[in-house]
Motif scaffolding. Sequence first.
Motif, PDB file in Angstrom:
ATOM      1  N   PHE A   1       0.833  -1.208   0.000  1.00 32.96           N
ATOM      2  CA  PHE A   1       0.000   0.000   0.000  1.00 32.96           C
ATOM      3  C   PHE A   1       0.867   1.258   0.000  1.00 32.96           C
ATOM      4  CE2 PHE A   1      -3.206  -3.084   1.178  1.00 32.96           C
ATOM      5  CZ  PHE A   1      -4.252  -2.673   0.377  1.00 32.96           C
ATOM      6  N   ILE A   2       2.031   1.185   0.674  1.00 34.45           N
ATOM      7  CA  ILE A   2       2.955   2.321   0.613  1.00 34.45           C
ATOM      8  C   ILE A   2       3.436   2.507  -0.827  1.00 34.45           C
ATOM      9  CG2 ILE A   2       5.221   3.146   1.361  1.00 34.45           C
ATOM     10  CD1 ILE A   2       4.592   1.748   4.091  1.00 34.45           C
ATOM     11  N   GLY A   3       3.729   1.388  -1.488  1.00 32.97           N
ATOM     12  CA  GLY A   3       4.126   1.448  -2.895  1.00 32.97           C
ATOM     13  C   GLY A   3       3.038   2.078  -3.760  1.00 32.97           C
ATOM     14  N   MET A   4       1.789   1.667  -3.503  1.00 31.97           N
ATOM     15  CA  MET A   4       0.668   2.238  -4.264  1.00 31.97           C
ATOM     16  C   MET A   4       0.563   3.733  -3.996  1.00 31.97           C
ATOM     17  SD  MET A   4      -2.372  -0.522  -3.750  1.00 31.97           S
ATOM     18  CE  MET A   4      -1.815  -2.068  -3.076  1.00 31.97           C
ATOM     19  N   ALA A   5       0.792   4.129  -2.726  1.00 28.38           N
ATOM     20  CA  ALA A   5       0.713   5.552  -2.374  1.00 28.38           C
ATOM     21  C   ALA A   5       1.769   6.346  -3.135  1.00 28.38           C
ATOM     22  CB  ALA A   5       0.896   5.726  -0.874  1.00 28.38           C
ATOM     23  N   VAL A   6       2.976   5.785  -3.238  1.00 24.01           N
ATOM     24  CA  VAL A   6       4.055   6.479  -3.964  1.00 24.01           C
ATOM     25  C   VAL A   6       3.669   6.672  -5.432  1.00 24.01           C
ATOM     26  CG1 VAL A   6       6.432   6.262  -4.775  1.00 24.01           C
ATOM     27  CG2 VAL A   6       5.870   5.671  -2.401  1.00 24.01           C
ATOM     28  N   VAL A   7       3.176   5.585  -6.046  1.00 20.93           N
ATOM     29  CA  VAL A   7       2.785   5.666  -7.461  1.00 20.93           C
ATOM     30  C   VAL A   7       1.655   6.688  -7.641  1.00 20.93           C
ATOM     31  CG1 VAL A   7       1.790   4.383  -9.390  1.00 20.93           C
ATOM     32  CG2 VAL A   7       3.524   3.316  -7.953  1.00 20.93           C
ATOM     33  N   THR A   8       0.682   6.649  -6.723  1.00 19.56           N
ATOM     34  CA  THR A   8      -0.447   7.575  -6.817  1.00 19.56           C
ATOM     35  C   THR A   8       0.015   9.020  -6.661  1.00 19.56           C
ATOM     36  OG1 THR A   8      -1.832   5.866  -5.844  1.00 19.56           O
ATOM     37  CG2 THR A   8      -2.742   8.080  -5.919  1.00 19.56           C
ATOM     38  N   LEU A   9       0.966   9.225  -5.742  1.00 22.56           N
ATOM     39  CA  LEU A   9       1.510  10.568  -5.531  1.00 22.56           C
ATOM     40  C   LEU A   9       2.161  11.088  -6.814  1.00 22.56           C
ATOM     41  CD1 LEU A   9       1.747  12.557  -3.142  1.00 22.56           C
ATOM     42  CD2 LEU A   9       4.077  11.729  -2.805  1.00 22.56           C
ATOM     43  N   LEU A  10       2.942  10.225  -7.468  1.00 22.79           N
ATOM     44  CA  LEU A  10       3.563  10.607  -8.737  1.00 22.79           C
ATOM     45  C   LEU A  10       2.502  10.983  -9.766  1.00 22.79           C
ATOM     46  CD1 LEU A  10       6.445   7.993  -9.167  1.00 22.79           C
ATOM     47  CD2 LEU A  10       6.698  10.471  -9.034  1.00 22.79           C
ATOM     48  N   ALA A  11       1.421  10.161  -9.809  1.00 19.31           N
ATOM     49  CA  ALA A  11       0.347  10.436 -10.766  1.00 19.31           C
ATOM     50  C   ALA A  11      -0.328  11.769 -10.444  1.00 19.31           C
ATOM     51  CB  ALA A  11      -0.675   9.300 -10.752  1.00 19.31           C
ATOM     52  N   LEU A  12      -0.445  12.070  -9.141  1.00 17.74           N
ATOM     53  CA  LEU A  12      -1.064  13.334  -8.728  1.00 17.74           C
ATOM     54  C   LEU A  12      -0.204  14.519  -9.164  1.00 17.74           C
ATOM     55  CD1 LEU A  12      -3.397  14.631  -7.137  1.00 17.74           C
ATOM     56  CD2 LEU A  12      -1.992  14.465  -5.075  1.00 17.74           C
ATOM     57  N   VAL A  13       1.126  14.388  -8.959  1.00 17.58           N
ATOM     58  CA  VAL A  13       2.047  15.443  -9.406  1.00 17.58           C
ATOM     59  C   VAL A  13       1.890  15.642 -10.914  1.00 17.58           C
ATOM     60  CG1 VAL A  13       4.475  16.064  -9.694  1.00 17.58           C
ATOM     61  CG2 VAL A  13       3.704  15.029  -7.552  1.00 17.58           C
ATOM     62  N   GLN A  14       1.727  14.520 -11.620  1.00 20.14           N
ATOM     63  CA  GLN A  14       1.563  14.587 -13.072  1.00 20.14           C
ATOM     64  C   GLN A  14       0.298  15.347 -13.470  1.00 20.14           C
ATOM     65  OE1 GLN A  14       0.713  10.914 -15.105  1.00 20.14           O
ATOM     66  NE2 GLN A  14       2.142  11.435 -16.738  1.00 20.14           N
ATOM     67  N   VAL A  15      -0.784  15.112 -12.731  1.00 20.60           N
ATOM     68  CA  VAL A  15      -2.032  15.838 -13.003  1.00 20.60           C
ATOM     69  C   VAL A  15      -1.796  17.335 -12.833  1.00 20.60           C
ATOM     70  CG1 VAL A  15      -4.385  16.273 -12.226  1.00 20.60           C
ATOM     71  CG2 VAL A  15      -3.529  13.935 -12.318  1.00 20.60           C
ATOM     72  N   VAL A  16      -1.151  17.715 -11.699  1.00 22.57           N
ATOM     73  CA  VAL A  16      -0.917  19.130 -11.408  1.00 22.57           C
ATOM     74  C   VAL A  16      -0.037  19.749 -12.495  1.00 22.57           C
ATOM     75  CG1 VAL A  16       0.141  20.741  -9.789  1.00 22.57           C
ATOM     76  CG2 VAL A  16      -1.204  18.819  -8.933  1.00 22.57           C
ATOM     77  N   VAL A  17       1.079  19.093 -12.807  1.00 22.64           N
ATOM     78  CA  VAL A  17       1.996  19.630 -13.827  1.00 22.64           C
ATOM     79  C   VAL A  17       1.287  19.741 -15.173  1.00 22.64           C
ATOM     80  CG1 VAL A  17       4.087  19.151 -15.156  1.00 22.64           C
ATOM     81  CG2 VAL A  17       4.081  18.845 -12.666  1.00 22.64           C
ATOM     82  N   GLY A  18       0.507  18.710 -15.518  1.00 21.03           N
ATOM     83  CA  GLY A  18      -0.218  18.729 -16.785  1.00 21.03           C
ATOM     84  C   GLY A  18      -1.161  19.912 -16.883  1.00 21.03           C
ATOM     85  N   ILE A  19      -1.908  20.151 -15.797  1.00 22.11           N
ATOM     86  CA  ILE A  19      -2.877  21.246 -15.818  1.00 22.11           C
ATOM     87  C   ILE A  19      -2.162  22.604 -15.833  1.00 22.11           C
ATOM     88  CG2 ILE A  19      -4.697  22.366 -14.450  1.00 22.11           C
ATOM     89  CD1 ILE A  19      -5.687  19.560 -13.743  1.00 22.11           C
ATOM     90  N   VAL A  20      -1.042  22.703 -15.119  1.00 24.84           N
ATOM     91  CA  VAL A  20      -0.255  23.943 -15.151  1.00 24.84           C
ATOM     92  C   VAL A  20       0.233  24.213 -16.569  1.00 24.84           C
ATOM     93  CG1 VAL A  20       1.927  24.996 -14.423  1.00 24.84           C
ATOM     94  CG2 VAL A  20       0.440  23.918 -12.731  1.00 24.84           C
ATOM     95  N   GLN A  21       0.718  23.174 -17.234  1.00 24.74           N
ATOM     96  CA  GLN A  21       1.193  23.341 -18.615  1.00 24.74           C
ATOM     97  C   GLN A  21       0.076  23.834 -19.522  1.00 24.74           C
ATOM     98  OE1 GLN A  21       4.427  22.499 -19.678  1.00 24.74           O
ATOM     99  NE2 GLN A  21       4.972  20.466 -18.948  1.00 24.74           N
ATOM    100  N   LEU A  22      -1.127  23.258 -19.343  1.00 25.63           N
ATOM    101  CA  LEU A  22      -2.263  23.683 -20.163  1.00 25.63           C
ATOM    102  C   LEU A  22      -2.604  25.144 -19.888  1.00 25.63           C
ATOM    103  CD1 LEU A  22      -4.718  20.650 -19.959  1.00 25.63           C
ATOM    104  CD2 LEU A  22      -3.443  21.399 -21.955  1.00 25.63           C
ATOM    105  N   SER A  23      -2.573  25.517 -18.603  1.00 19.93           N
ATOM    106  CA  SER A  23      -2.959  26.879 -18.240  1.00 19.93           C
ATOM    107  C   SER A  23      -1.931  27.899 -18.740  1.00 19.93           C
ATOM    108  CB  SER A  23      -3.143  27.006 -16.734  1.00 19.93           C
ATOM    109  OG  SER A  23      -1.899  26.824 -16.094  1.00 19.93           O
ATOM    110  N   ARG A  24      -0.724  27.423 -18.994  1.00 18.78           N
ATOM    111  CA  ARG A  24       0.297  28.311 -19.564  1.00 18.78           C
ATOM    112  C   ARG A  24       0.112  28.491 -21.058  1.00 18.78           C
ATOM    113  NH1 ARG A  24       5.807  26.014 -17.212  1.00 18.78           N
ATOM    114  NH2 ARG A  24       5.821  26.939 -15.137  1.00 18.78           N
ATOM    115  N   GLY A  25      -0.858  27.804 -21.612  1.00 27.22           N
ATOM    116  CA  GLY A  25      -1.164  27.988 -23.020  1.00 27.22           C
ATOM    117  C   GLY A  25      -0.593  26.908 -23.921  1.00 27.22           C
ATOM    118  N   GLU A  26       0.058  25.911 -23.320  1.00 26.56           N
ATOM    119  CA  GLU A  26       0.537  24.815 -24.175  1.00 26.56           C
ATOM    120  C   GLU A  26      -0.647  23.943 -24.563  1.00 26.56           C
ATOM    121  OE1 GLU A  26       4.211  22.838 -23.370  1.00 26.56           O
ATOM    122  OE2 GLU A  26       4.636  24.213 -21.726  1.00 26.56           O
ATOM    123  N   LYS A  27      -0.522  23.312 -25.726  1.00 25.71           N
ATOM    124  CA  LYS A  27      -1.644  22.514 -26.217  1.00 25.71           C
ATOM    125  C   LYS A  27      -1.270  21.035 -26.282  1.00 25.71           C
ATOM    126  CE  LYS A  27      -4.841  25.639 -27.662  1.00 25.71           C
ATOM    127  NZ  LYS A  27      -4.736  26.327 -26.362  1.00 25.71           N
TER     128      LYS A  27
END
Lengths: 142, 120
Positions: free
Chosen positions: B35-61
Amino acid sequence: MTATEGTTRLVEGPGMLLVWLYGVMSVGAVSRSIYQIATEFDRAPLAYALSAVAAVVYAFITYTLVRGGETARRAALVCCAAELVGVLTVGTWTLVDPSAFPDATVWSDYGYGYIFIPVLLPVTGIWWLRRSRASVKVGSGK
Amino acid sequence: MLDALTVAVSVAALALAAWCGFAFFRDQPTKDWHFIGMAVVTLLALVQVVVGIVQLSRGEKAEEGTTIFVAYLLGALCAVPAAGFMSLAERSRWGSATVAAGAIVLAVLEVRLHDIWTVG
């Protein structure tokens, strides 16, 4: 989880894995169909309509598996058979007459785009559902 | 940034799949460490969501469209936790198999995310 005493529990052991895969396919197929039908239906109406049918079948099987019980088990069995027929028909159709499909469906090329899960899933599903009945007949009663 | 994250999430997901696959092979349910392993993977995926949305908001397509990109980001975020909860309900080797399957689904989603984001 929703099954009461005396009904066939379908979500246990391998059933859990099966329900997960059906759940994933449901989410994938439903969201894909909604998006494609809402935005670009005219481009490939046949392909998108078939994807929508696949989505409904997946969602229904997921629901029956989670619900459990003998009626649900039978319904799921029928749907798995329909799904297998669907995958084989659409898979063959896309290979024989690619021009009818400007865009892929979930079941194109026997589910190639989904690492063949669409063709493996119903076979596993039918096996599991038949086995579930067998274990009830023996009367283990668990 | 997004590319590096995609690679990181994919590798982490495949490692988790191998680990839980091993638990399945040894006839074990998922344990705290998994479950700790799953938490780490999920955390990475969450960071990815945030970075992805930030990139979109900066106008990247995203090459294949914003809607599809965001839908896949959210799907990638949910895949492992959902499988994790199911393994809580199924305390046998099959719970481990479910998490392994969830991690493989995540890895496939990452490949698709890369396609959706990148031109070409």
